[in-house]
Design a protein around this motif. Structure first.
Motif, short mmCIF file in Angstrom:
data_model
loop_
_atom_site.label_atom_id
_atom_site.label_comp_id
_atom_site.label_asym_id
_atom_site.label_seq_id
_atom_site.Cartn_x
_atom_site.Cartn_y
_atom_site.Cartn_z
N TYR A 1 -3.00 3.69 -2.82
CA TYR A 1 -2.84 2.81 -3.97
C TYR A 1 -2.31 1.45 -3.53
CZ TYR A 1 -3.04 7.17 -6.65
OH TYR A 1 -3.43 8.38 -7.17
N CYS A 2 -2.81 0.43 -4.19
CA CYS A 2 -2.32 -0.92 -4.02
C CYS A 2 -1.36 -1.21 -5.18
CB CYS A 2 -3.52 -1.87 -4.06
SG CYS A 2 -3.13 -3.62 -4.19
N ALA A 3 -0.30 -1.92 -4.88
CA ALA A 3 0.67 -2.28 -5.92
C ALA A 3 1.11 -3.72 -5.75
CB ALA A 3 1.88 -1.35 -5.88
N ALA A 4 1.51 -4.32 -6.86
CA ALA A 4 1.94 -5.72 -6.83
C ALA A 4 3.10 -5.94 -7.79
CB ALA A 4 0.78 -6.64 -7.22
N ASP A 5 3.90 -6.92 -7.46
CA ASP A 5 5.01 -7.26 -8.35
C ASP A 5 5.29 -8.75 -8.23
OD1 ASP A 5 7.83 -7.41 -9.52
OD2 ASP A 5 7.36 -5.29 -9.74
N TRP B 1 0.86 -1.18 0.00
CA TRP B 1 0.00 0.00 0.00
C TRP B 1 0.90 1.23 0.00
CZ3 TRP B 1 -5.07 -0.20 -0.80
CH2 TRP B 1 -5.74 -1.39 -0.53
N PHE B 2 0.55 2.15 -0.87
CA PHE B 2 1.27 3.41 -0.99
C PHE B 2 0.25 4.53 -1.00
CE2 PHE B 2 5.29 1.35 -1.87
CZ PHE B 2 4.87 0.11 -2.33
N ARG B 3 0.66 5.74 -0.65
CA ARG B 3 -0.28 6.84 -0.62
C ARG B 3 0.35 8.11 -1.14
NH1 ARG B 3 -0.89 7.65 5.97
NH2 ARG B 3 1.18 8.61 6.33
N GLN B 4 -0.52 8.98 -1.64
CA GLN B 4 -0.05 10.27 -2.12
C GLN B 4 -1.04 11.33 -1.69
OE1 GLN B 4 0.75 10.54 -6.35
NE2 GLN B 4 2.18 12.23 -6.00
N ALA B 5 -0.54 12.25 -0.90
CA ALA B 5 -1.35 13.37 -0.45
C ALA B 5 -1.19 14.52 -1.45
CB ALA B 5 -0.91 13.81 0.95
N PRO B 6 -2.15 15.43 -1.50
CA PRO B 6 -2.04 16.56 -2.43
C PRO B 6 -0.76 17.35 -2.23
CG PRO B 6 -4.25 16.43 -1.51
CD PRO B 6 -3.42 15.44 -0.76
N GLY B 7 -0.04 17.56 -3.31
CA GLY B 7 1.19 18.34 -3.25
C GLY B 7 2.39 17.61 -2.70
N LYS B 8 2.23 16.33 -2.43
CA LYS B 8 3.34 15.55 -1.88
C LYS B 8 3.67 14.37 -2.79
CE LYS B 8 2.56 16.66 2.99
NZ LYS B 8 2.38 16.10 4.36
N GLU B 9 4.87 13.85 -2.59
CA GLU B 9 5.28 12.67 -3.35
C GLU B 9 4.63 11.42 -2.77
OE1 GLU B 9 9.69 14.13 -4.93
OE2 GLU B 9 9.51 12.41 -3.59
N ARG B 10 4.52 10.43 -3.61
CA ARG B 10 3.98 9.15 -3.16
C ARG B 10 4.94 8.52 -2.13
NH1 ARG B 10 3.36 5.60 -8.00
NH2 ARG B 10 5.53 5.08 -7.54
N GLU B 11 4.37 7.92 -1.11
CA GLU B 11 5.18 7.30 -0.07
C GLU B 11 4.66 5.90 0.25
OE1 GLU B 11 4.97 9.40 3.61
OE2 GLU B 11 2.79 9.31 3.72
N THR C 1 10.93 -1.52 -1.99
CA THR C 1 10.51 -0.30 -2.69
C THR C 1 9.91 0.74 -1.74
OG1 THR C 1 8.23 -0.97 -3.18
CG2 THR C 1 9.94 -1.73 -4.70
N MET C 2 9.80 0.40 -0.45
CA MET C 2 9.16 1.32 0.49
C MET C 2 9.81 2.69 0.48
SD MET C 2 6.56 0.52 2.57
CE MET C 2 6.91 1.29 4.14
N ALA C 3 11.13 2.71 0.53
CA ALA C 3 11.86 3.98 0.63
C ALA C 3 11.71 4.81 -0.64
CB ALA C 3 13.33 3.71 0.90
N HIS C 4 11.28 4.18 -1.72
CA HIS C 4 11.16 4.89 -3.00
C HIS C 4 9.71 5.08 -3.40
CE1 HIS C 4 15.42 4.13 -3.25
NE2 HIS C 4 15.20 2.84 -3.11
N GLY C 5 8.81 4.97 -2.43
CA GLY C 5 7.41 5.19 -2.74
C GLY C 5 6.83 4.18 -3.71
N GLY C 6 7.41 3.01 -3.73
CA GLY C 6 6.89 1.96 -4.60
C GLY C 6 7.44 2.01 -6.01
N GLY C 7 8.41 2.86 -6.25
CA GLY C 7 8.98 2.97 -7.59
C GLY C 7 9.49 1.63 -8.08
#
Length: 131
Positions: free
Chosen positions: A98-102, A40-50, A110-116
């Motif tokens: 957001y949900c992500a899978a790999d 699970w990752f999140r993005q608040a308005p005006g901020k980067e995804r974390e 990928t936590m430190a990179h916002g799921g990149g």
């Protein structure tokens, strides 16, 4: 083709709880849901995804410091579903989640990179916390 569909977002007051769900549809041949890394990752308005919380295929989990002790990530392999139980919500938790899978990459890594680098993403579910 893999598809992730999130649900469970909404508007609650601070101190409340929500449970997010993410269902995974479709698989690449030779892989099963239990072998997939998820997060699970999140993005608040005006901020980067974390990164919020992740779980690898071996069961290893990682949480952002800001949610430790309040959020719990889990998955049900029989239902192909990832969950995020969020308790004691705070206004700063307001974001699109957001949900992500790999199938290959460690979600924990990928936590430190916002799921990149995570291969598959859902469209997100909005969480709004009022004070």
């Amino acid at each position: 083709q893999v598809q992730l569909v999130e649900s469970g977002g909404g508007s609650v007051q601070a101190g409340g709880s929500l449970r997010l769900s993410c269902v995974m549809y479709g698989y690449t041949y030779g892989y099963t849901y239990s072998s997939v890394s998820l997060g699970w990752f999140r993005q608040a308005p005006g901020k980067e995804r974390e990164g919020v919380a992740t779980i690898d295929s071996d069961g290893t989990t990682m949480y952002a410091d800001s949610v430790k002790g309040r959020f719990t990530i889990s998955k049900d392999n029989a239902k192909n579903t990832l969950y995020l139980l969020m308790n004691n919500l705070k206004p700063e938790d307001t974001a699109m989640y957001y949900c992500a899978a790999d199938l290959f990459r460690s979600a924990v890594a990928t936590m430190a990179h916002g799921g990149g680098g995570m291969e598959y993403w859902g469209k997100g579910t909005l969480v709004t916390i009022s004070s």
